[in-house]
Design a protein around this motif. Structure first.
Motif, PDB file in Angstrom:
ATOM      1  N   ALA A 181       0.898  -1.268   0.225  1.00  0.00           N
ATOM      2  CA  ALA A 181      -0.335  -0.238  -0.127  1.00  0.00           C
ATOM      3  C   ALA A 181       0.969   0.925   0.017  1.00  0.00           C
ATOM      4  CB  ALA A 181      -1.024   0.117   1.343  1.00  0.00           C
ATOM      5  N   SER A 182       1.873   1.276   0.717  1.00  0.00           N
ATOM      6  CA  SER A 182       2.791   2.275   0.553  1.00  0.00           C
ATOM      7  C   SER A 182       4.290   2.032   0.031  1.00  0.00           C
ATOM      8  CB  SER A 182       2.527   2.991   1.696  1.00  0.00           C
ATOM      9  OG  SER A 182       2.990   2.368   2.780  1.00  0.00           O
ATOM     10  N   SER A 183       5.183   0.669  -0.455  1.00  0.00           N
ATOM     11  CA  SER A 183       5.841   0.088  -0.135  1.00  0.00           C
ATOM     12  C   SER A 183       5.870  -0.994  -1.514  1.00  0.00           C
ATOM     13  CB  SER A 183       6.766  -1.097   1.232  1.00  0.00           C
ATOM     14  OG  SER A 183       5.363  -1.651   1.343  1.00  0.00           O
ATOM     15  N   THR A 184       7.130  -1.117  -1.868  1.00  0.00           N
ATOM     16  CA  THR A 184       8.085  -1.705  -3.024  1.00  0.00           C
ATOM     17  C   THR A 184       8.247  -3.315  -2.184  1.00  0.00           C
ATOM     18  OG1 THR A 184       8.876  -0.133  -4.342  1.00  0.00           O
ATOM     19  CG2 THR A 184       9.216  -2.704  -4.875  1.00  0.00           C
ATOM     20  N   ALA A 185       7.277  -4.213  -2.450  1.00  0.00           N
ATOM     21  CA  ALA A 185       7.739  -5.322  -2.762  1.00  0.00           C
ATOM     22  C   ALA A 185       8.594  -6.300  -2.505  1.00  0.00           C
ATOM     23  CB  ALA A 185       6.178  -6.140  -2.521  1.00  0.00           C
ATOM     24  N   PHE A 186       9.013  -6.747  -2.307  1.00  0.00           N
ATOM     25  CA  PHE A 186      10.129  -8.547  -2.409  1.00  0.00           C
ATOM     26  C   PHE A 186      10.083  -9.353  -1.853  1.00  0.00           C
ATOM     27  CE2 PHE A 186      11.742  -3.859  -2.481  1.00  0.00           C
ATOM     28  CZ  PHE A 186      13.002  -3.486  -3.952  1.00  0.00           C
ATOM     29  N   ILE A 187      10.682 -10.729  -2.275  1.00  0.00           N
ATOM     30  CA  ILE A 187      10.937 -11.871  -2.115  1.00  0.00           C
ATOM     31  C   ILE A 187      12.464 -12.813  -2.179  1.00  0.00           C
ATOM     32  CG2 ILE A 187       8.279 -12.465  -1.862  1.00  0.00           C
ATOM     33  CD1 ILE A 187       8.774 -15.237  -3.946  1.00  0.00           C
ATOM     34  N   LEU A 188      12.994 -13.409  -1.316  1.00  0.00           N
ATOM     35  CA  LEU A 188      14.050 -13.778  -1.172  1.00  0.00           C
ATOM     36  C   LEU A 188      13.288 -15.490  -1.922  1.00  0.00           C
ATOM     37  CD1 LEU A 188      17.003 -14.173  -2.220  1.00  0.00           C
ATOM     38  CD2 LEU A 188      16.984 -14.957   0.520  1.00  0.00           C
ATOM     39  N   THR A 189      14.554 -16.028  -2.956  1.00  0.00           N
ATOM     40  CA  THR A 189      14.123 -17.388  -4.221  1.00  0.00           C
ATOM     41  C   THR A 189      15.065 -18.131  -3.883  1.00  0.00           C
ATOM     42  OG1 THR A 189      13.971 -16.419  -5.926  1.00  0.00           O
ATOM     43  CG2 THR A 189      11.705 -16.624  -4.559  1.00  0.00           C
ATOM     44  N   THR A 195      10.965  -9.029  -7.876  1.00  0.00           N
ATOM     45  CA  THR A 195      10.054  -7.902  -7.140  1.00  0.00           C
ATOM     46  C   THR A 195       9.957  -7.661  -8.924  1.00  0.00           C
ATOM     47  OG1 THR A 195      10.428  -5.458  -6.349  1.00  0.00           O
ATOM     48  CG2 THR A 195      12.215  -6.208  -8.125  1.00  0.00           C
ATOM     49  N   ARG A 196       8.832  -6.834  -8.934  1.00  0.00           N
ATOM     50  CA  ARG A 196       7.569  -6.811  -9.676  1.00  0.00           C
ATOM     51  C   ARG A 196       8.257  -5.840 -10.899  1.00  0.00           C
ATOM     52  NH1 ARG A 196       1.993  -7.996 -10.074  1.00  0.00           N
ATOM     53  NH2 ARG A 196       0.797  -6.908 -12.896  1.00  0.00           N
ATOM     54  N   PRO A 197       8.607  -6.309 -12.172  1.00  0.00           N
ATOM     55  CA  PRO A 197       9.176  -5.044 -13.051  1.00  0.00           C
ATOM     56  C   PRO A 197       8.262  -3.961 -13.082  1.00  0.00           C
ATOM     57  CG  PRO A 197       8.102  -6.276 -14.416  1.00  0.00           C
ATOM     58  CD  PRO A 197       8.525  -6.990 -12.821  1.00  0.00           C
ATOM     59  N   TYR A 198       9.093  -2.824 -13.570  1.00  0.00           N
ATOM     60  CA  TYR A 198       8.479  -1.119 -13.397  1.00  0.00           C
ATOM     61  C   TYR A 198       7.211  -1.322 -13.945  1.00  0.00           C
ATOM     62  CZ  TYR A 198      11.545   0.242  -9.531  1.00  0.00           C
ATOM     63  OH  TYR A 198      11.370   0.695  -7.875  1.00  0.00           O
ATOM     64  N   SER A 199       6.205  -0.260 -14.365  1.00  0.00           N
ATOM     65  CA  SER A 199       5.088  -0.211 -15.587  1.00  0.00           C
ATOM     66  C   SER A 199       4.261   0.488 -14.623  1.00  0.00           C
ATOM     67  CB  SER A 199       4.696  -1.909 -16.285  1.00  0.00           C
ATOM     68  OG  SER A 199       3.807  -2.126 -14.959  1.00  0.00           O
ATOM     69  N   ILE A 220      24.562  -9.607  -5.482  1.00  0.00           N
ATOM     70  CA  ILE A 220      22.569 -10.520  -5.380  1.00  0.00           C
ATOM     71  C   ILE A 220      22.124 -10.107  -6.389  1.00  0.00           C
ATOM     72  CG2 ILE A 220      20.868 -10.044  -3.822  1.00  0.00           C
ATOM     73  CD1 ILE A 220      22.702  -9.379  -1.197  1.00  0.00           C
ATOM     74  N   ALA A 221      21.740 -11.221  -7.044  1.00  0.00           N
ATOM     75  CA  ALA A 221      20.881 -11.744  -8.455  1.00  0.00           C
ATOM     76  C   ALA A 221      19.837 -10.600  -7.983  1.00  0.00           C
ATOM     77  CB  ALA A 221      20.639 -13.140  -8.809  1.00  0.00           C
ATOM     78  N   ILE A 222      19.011 -10.033  -9.026  1.00  0.00           N
ATOM     79  CA  ILE A 222      18.048  -9.434  -9.152  1.00  0.00           C
ATOM     80  C   ILE A 222      17.500  -9.690 -10.324  1.00  0.00           C
ATOM     81  CG2 ILE A 222      16.711  -6.987  -9.351  1.00  0.00           C
ATOM     82  CD1 ILE A 222      18.120  -7.683  -6.519  1.00  0.00           C
ATOM     83  N   VAL A 223      15.758 -10.569 -10.005  1.00  0.00           N
ATOM     84  CA  VAL A 223      14.585 -10.819 -10.412  1.00  0.00           C
ATOM     85  C   VAL A 223      13.744 -10.250 -10.364  1.00  0.00           C
ATOM     86  CG1 VAL A 223      13.572 -13.136 -11.603  1.00  0.00           C
ATOM     87  CG2 VAL A 223      15.530 -13.240 -10.363  1.00  0.00           C
ATOM     88  N   ARG A 224      13.448  -9.861 -11.847  1.00  0.00           N
ATOM     89  CA  ARG A 224      12.080  -8.632 -11.994  1.00  0.00           C
ATOM     90  C   ARG A 224      11.079  -9.623 -12.931  1.00  0.00           C
ATOM     91  NH1 ARG A 224      11.957  -3.583 -10.602  1.00  0.00           N
ATOM     92  NH2 ARG A 224      14.201  -2.253  -9.622  1.00  0.00           N
ATOM     93  N   ARG A 225      10.527  -9.273 -12.172  1.00  0.00           N
ATOM     94  CA  ARG A 225       9.247 -10.637 -12.381  1.00  0.00           C
ATOM     95  C   ARG A 225       8.101 -10.786 -11.826  1.00  0.00           C
ATOM     96  NH1 ARG A 225       8.084 -14.935  -9.713  1.00  0.00           N
ATOM     97  NH2 ARG A 225       9.358 -16.690  -8.771  1.00  0.00           N
ATOM     98  N   PRO A 226       6.730 -10.597 -11.814  1.00  0.00           N
ATOM     99  CA  PRO A 226       5.183 -10.722 -11.161  1.00  0.00           C
ATOM    100  C   PRO A 226       5.938 -11.514 -10.163  1.00  0.00           C
ATOM    101  CG  PRO A 226       4.736 -10.659 -13.307  1.00  0.00           C
ATOM    102  CD  PRO A 226       6.227 -10.854 -13.327  1.00  0.00           C
TER     103      PRO A 226
END
Length: 283
Positions: A181-189, A195-199, A220-226
């Protein structure tokens, strides 16, 4: 005394007055930004001002001052209030229009308003212990990349999250987490930090953008996907990023523990990296 800024003047916040006919009040025709302050200096200022420019351009709203002058006013506001750690809120609206028509007349003078808040986010309980989030349907409009003051859906989500014993809401659309609601969401797999790509579906988070760059610099690898709620529940770690929280671990989602239910090492490391970056680059 809390000093605010309104249309070129510094004055006590209690004395700041904006017309009830201002289109920001009547139509939420307004853009806002929130920048963190650490050690009395602005954090990620260039990124916040660039996003401000993108948002006002998207609704054809002229800025009343060039970004450099807005930044100078923010610095002066921080100085006058003696803020060492906290936030600067900025809002620009289309201005006051006596006709209350959906189409504003030409030549309206925009309203620019700013104020500060003290906030000890470096020692916040959520930074130490982690936070809980609750998932719920994303009810927002289609242009979430515009940082509009029209925040009713987010307010409703925050209230629902609070009622569920959570500190943040994660919005879900078609089974995928969009953002907080007021932040960007991330998970570690096993893939890395997801984290979701910007659009147009999400806001480009300034803190999140810096955080992902710092992660990549440290290997640290970053994967931009839903990602889905199920993926988040099965993740090694989850965390959020925003100007008002920096980086905080998510230890429960919908009441279910994430990992061992404690702040994870990757999120804690990224928080340390961000705070170091913030202090090195603050203005």
């Amino acid at each position: 005394m809390n000093i605010a800024y309104l249309n070129g003047a510094f004055l006590p916040l209690a004395d700041a007055r904006i017309s009830v006919l201002d289109r920001g009040f009547l139509f939420a025709e307004a853009i806002y930004e929130v920048a963190a302050v650490i050690d009395g200096r602005l954090i990620d200022s260039a990124s916040h001002l660039a996003r401000l420019e993108r948002s006002v351009a998207a609704i054809d709203l002229p800025l009343p001052l060039p970004p450099a002058q807005i930044e100078a006013a923010q610095k002066e506001l921080v100085r006058r209030n003696g803020v060492t750690q906290g936030l600067v809120y900025l809002q620009v609206t289309r201005g006051a229009d006596i006709t209350r028509d959906f189409l504003p007349p030409e030549g309206l003078e925009p309203t620019l308003f700013m104020f500060v808040q003290d906030k000890d986010f470096l020692n916040a309980p959520g930074a130490r212990d982690g936070i809980a989030v609750a998932t719920m349907a994303d009810q927002r409009w289609a242009r979430r990349d515009i940082k509009s003051t029209g925040l009713l859906a987010q307010v409703m989500a925050k209230r629902a999250a609070s009622a569920a014993g959570a500190q943040e809401a994660w919005m879900v659309e078609d089974g995928f987490v969009t953002e907080g609601a007021s932040s960007t969401a991330f998970i570690l797999t096993d893939e890395g930090v997801v984290t979701r790509p910007y659009s147009r579906q999400v806001l480009a988070g300034c803190t999140g953008l810096a955080l992902t760059a710092l992660a990549q610099e440290s290997g640290i690898a970053i994967v931009r996907r839903p990602f889905t709620v199920a993926e988040a529940l099965a993740a090694h770690e989850a965390f959020i990023a925003s100007a008002s929280t920096l980086c905080q671990s998510v230890v429960r989602i919908d009441g279910q523990k994430i990992g061992d239910g404690r702040p994870g090492p990757v999120a804690m490391r990224l928080r340390e990296l961000y705070i170091d970056f913030a202090r090195r680059t603050a203005v």
